[in-house]
Motif scaffolding. Sequence first.
Motif, PDB file in Angstrom:
ATOM      1  N   UNK A  41       0.840  -1.210   0.000  1.00  0.00           N
ATOM      2  CA  UNK A  41       0.000   0.000   0.000  1.00  0.00           C
ATOM      3  C   UNK A  41       0.870   1.253   0.000  1.00  0.00           C
ATOM      4  N   UNK A  54      -4.943   2.694   4.638  1.00  0.00           N
ATOM      5  CA  UNK A  54      -6.024   1.861   4.113  1.00  0.00           C
ATOM      6  C   UNK A  54      -7.098   1.721   5.192  1.00  0.00           C
ATOM      7  N   UNK A  94       1.124   3.652   7.668  1.00  0.00           N
ATOM      8  CA  UNK A  94       2.563   3.628   7.920  1.00  0.00           C
ATOM      9  C   UNK A  94       2.829   4.395   9.217  1.00  0.00           C
ATOM     10  N   UNK A  95       3.817   3.929   9.986  1.00  0.00           N
ATOM     11  CA  UNK A  95       4.038   4.587  11.293  1.00  0.00           C
ATOM     12  C   UNK A  95       4.411   6.052  11.136  1.00  0.00           C
ATOM     13  N   UNK A  97       3.872   8.570  18.998  1.00  0.00           N
ATOM     14  CA  UNK A  97       2.823   7.548  18.938  1.00  0.00           C
ATOM     15  C   UNK A  97       2.761   6.851  20.292  1.00  0.00           C
ATOM     16  N   UNK A  98       1.608   6.897  20.966  1.00  0.00           N
ATOM     17  CA  UNK A  98       1.529   6.260  22.284  1.00  0.00           C
ATOM     18  C   UNK A  98       1.399   4.741  22.176  1.00  0.00           C
ATOM     19  N   UNK A  99       2.264   4.049  22.927  1.00  0.00           N
ATOM     20  CA  UNK A  99       2.233   2.581  22.971  1.00  0.00           C
ATOM     21  C   UNK A  99       2.365   2.179  24.443  1.00  0.00           C
ATOM     22  N   UNK A 123       5.681  -1.963  24.088  1.00  0.00           N
ATOM     23  CA  UNK A 123       6.823  -1.123  23.723  1.00  0.00           C
ATOM     24  C   UNK A 123       8.126  -1.842  24.070  1.00  0.00           C
ATOM     25  N   UNK A 144       8.726  -4.556  21.532  1.00  0.00           N
ATOM     26  CA  UNK A 144       9.212  -4.011  20.254  1.00  0.00           C
ATOM     27  C   UNK A 144      10.700  -3.633  20.361  1.00  0.00           C
ATOM     28  N   UNK A 160       9.012  -2.491   6.473  1.00  0.00           N
ATOM     29  CA  UNK A 160       7.937  -1.531   6.764  1.00  0.00           C
ATOM     30  C   UNK A 160       7.404  -1.773   8.172  1.00  0.00           C
ATOM     31  N   UNK A 161       6.969  -0.712   8.816  1.00  0.00           N
ATOM     32  CA  UNK A 161       6.247  -0.874  10.088  1.00  0.00           C
ATOM     33  C   UNK A 161       4.937  -0.098   9.944  1.00  0.00           C
ATOM     34  N   UNK A 162       3.868  -0.837   9.958  1.00  0.00           N
ATOM     35  CA  UNK A 162       2.541  -0.218   9.837  1.00  0.00           C
ATOM     36  C   UNK A 162       1.746  -0.487  11.106  1.00  0.00           C
ATOM     37  N   UNK A 163       0.843   0.424  11.390  1.00  0.00           N
ATOM     38  CA  UNK A 163      -0.034   0.234  12.551  1.00  0.00           C
ATOM     39  C   UNK A 163      -1.472   0.058  12.079  1.00  0.00           C
ATOM     40  N   UNK A 207       0.686  -3.691  15.679  1.00  0.00           N
ATOM     41  CA  UNK A 207       1.871  -3.220  14.958  1.00  0.00           C
ATOM     42  C   UNK A 207       2.303  -4.348  14.035  1.00  0.00           C
ATOM     43  N   UNK A 223       3.917  -7.875  15.032  1.00  0.00           N
ATOM     44  CA  UNK A 223       5.007  -7.588  15.974  1.00  0.00           C
ATOM     45  C   UNK A 223       4.482  -7.315  17.386  1.00  0.00           C
ATOM     46  N   UNK A 233      -3.732   1.430  -7.304  1.00  0.00           N
ATOM     47  CA  UNK A 233      -2.768   1.716  -6.241  1.00  0.00           C
ATOM     48  C   UNK A 233      -1.357   1.815  -6.837  1.00  0.00           C
ATOM     49  N   UNK A 255      13.132   0.829   9.716  1.00  0.00           N
ATOM     50  CA  UNK A 255      11.804   1.373  10.028  1.00  0.00           C
ATOM     51  C   UNK A 255      11.370   1.069  11.464  1.00  0.00           C
ATOM     52  N   UNK A 258      10.395   3.796  14.072  1.00  0.00           N
ATOM     53  CA  UNK A 258       9.104   3.749  14.778  1.00  0.00           C
ATOM     54  C   UNK A 258       9.313   3.864  16.287  1.00  0.00           C
ATOM     55  N   UNK A 259      10.333   3.122  16.786  1.00  0.00           N
ATOM     56  CA  UNK A 259      10.568   3.149  18.234  1.00  0.00           C
ATOM     57  C   UNK A 259      11.003   4.539  18.703  1.00  0.00           C
ATOM     58  N   UNK A 312       9.896   7.250  17.419  1.00  0.00           N
ATOM     59  CA  UNK A 312       8.709   8.127  17.425  1.00  0.00           C
ATOM     60  C   UNK A 312       7.641   7.640  18.400  1.00  0.00           C
ATOM     61  N   UNK A 313       7.881   6.469  19.023  1.00  0.00           N
ATOM     62  CA  UNK A 313       6.885   5.951  19.967  1.00  0.00           C
ATOM     63  C   UNK A 313       7.159   6.500  21.366  1.00  0.00           C
ATOM     64  N   UNK A 314       6.129   6.574  22.141  1.00  0.00           N
ATOM     65  CA  UNK A 314       6.280   7.033  23.522  1.00  0.00           C
ATOM     66  C   UNK A 314       5.406   6.171  24.424  1.00  0.00           C
ATOM     67  N   UNK A 320       2.621   5.066  26.509  1.00  0.00           N
ATOM     68  CA  UNK A 320       1.236   5.558  26.622  1.00  0.00           C
ATOM     69  C   UNK A 320       0.944   6.018  28.037  1.00  0.00           C
TER      70      UNK A 320
END
Lengths: 204, 173
Positions: A48, A52, A65-66, A83-85, A90, A93, A105-108, A181, A198, B1, B20, B24-25, B27-29, B31
Motif C-alpha cells: 500500500x 487503508x 505507515x508509522x 505515537x503512544x504505545x 513497547x 518491540x 515496513x512498520x505499519x499500525x 503493529x 510484531x 494503487x 523502520x 518507529x521506536x 517516534x513511539x512514547x 502511553x
Amino acid sequence: MTVTEVLPVVRPSAEVQRVLEHRTSSLVLSPARERGIELRPVGLTSLPDREVVVRTEHGTWLFADHVRDPTARRRLGWRRGRIPVPDEPLAQLHALHDAGVRPDLVWLGHELPGTWKEGDSVPVPTPRALRESDERLARRLRLTTRILARGAALTVAAGAALPAAALLPVAALGAGLDPIVLGGVCHPATPVVSWTLLAQWDWE
Amino acid sequence: MSFPPNRLAGSGHRQQHPSPLGAFLRSATSHQRAGGPIPIDVLRYGIIGSAVVILTGVVALLLPPAPDLSSSGFFLLLGRQVSWIVEFAKHLAVPAIGCGLALLCLDLYLMRAPSGRYSRAFVVGQAVAGGALGALGAVFLALVALNMVLWVVIVTAILVVVVGTLAALLSGE
C-alpha cells in the motif's frame, strides 16, 4: 478475530511466496526466535502507498505507515508527534529491535469505533492512572463547588451563588479498541508485502 | 494503487537509513506517560473559574469609584469595607480580564491536546482563582443586600410611624 480476517490478502505466485517466506524468516522470524520471541506471519498483501481503511464484519480498521500514523499526538512543549504505545508492547518491540528484527515496513492497524467516518480522528484513551485521577479530581471539584455554592446561597439571599452546571458523567474512554503493529517484508521485484504481527494490545 | 519504487525491498537505499522499526521506536512514547486530553468534566471548572474572574473584573470596572460608593450614603453599615473591596477589585480588574481571556483560550487548547498532571493542577488553579474572586463578589453582594435590607427596614419603620401618627391624628379629631 484474527488480523488475517481484516487484511486484504493477495495470493501471488509460488515463487514470490517462496522469496517472501525466505526474506521474512531471515529479517524477522529468525532473529526474534533466537531471542525467544515467536512471531506470527499474518498474510500477504499488495504494497500500500497510503493509509487503508478496511470495513469488515469484525469492525472498521485503519492501517497506516508509522510515519503517518494518525495517533501521533501533539502536546504542549517539545514532545510532539509521538505515537503512544503501552509499556509492555513497547518493551517487546525494543527487544525485537535489539534482537535484529528488521522489517522493511512498520505499519499500525487501529480498530475504529462503529461511528467513525472519513476525516475523524483515531481515538486513543487517556492512560488508566490519569483517567482515575481525573475522576477523583472531578469528584472533589464537584463537592467543593457544591459546598461553595451552598455557602454563597446562604450568604447572599438574593441568590448570588454560582450556578451549578449540570454534571456530566466522566466519559468512559477505555473502549478497548485494539491497535496492532505489523512488520512488513517487501518482495524485491513485485509490490507484495508479507506481514508479521510484531505487537498487539488492548487499551486499558 | 501505485507503488513508490524506493519502498520496494532489496535496494541498497534502505541499508543506508535507520531501520523502520528503529524509526518507529524513536517516534513511539510510553502511553502511560503520554497523558491525555483533560475531560470536559474537569475542564469546565477551569472554564467557569475563568468566566467568574472575567465577570468580576467587568463588574468591578462598571462600579462607581470606591470613594463615591462610601460617600453615597447608601451603605449604612460596613461602608468602608465595601469601598475596600471595590477598590481592590478595581485594581485587579484589567489584569484579571486579560488573564481570564488568555486562560479561556488555553482551556480550548487543553480540551483536545493530550497533557499530563501539571495541566490538571493548572485547571484547578483556575477554578480556585474563580472561586476566590467569586467569593469576593459574593461578599460584596452580601454587603449590598445587608444594607438594602437595612434601608427597607428603615423605610418601613418610617412609613409605619407616619401612618400611625396620621391615624392617631385622624382618630383624635
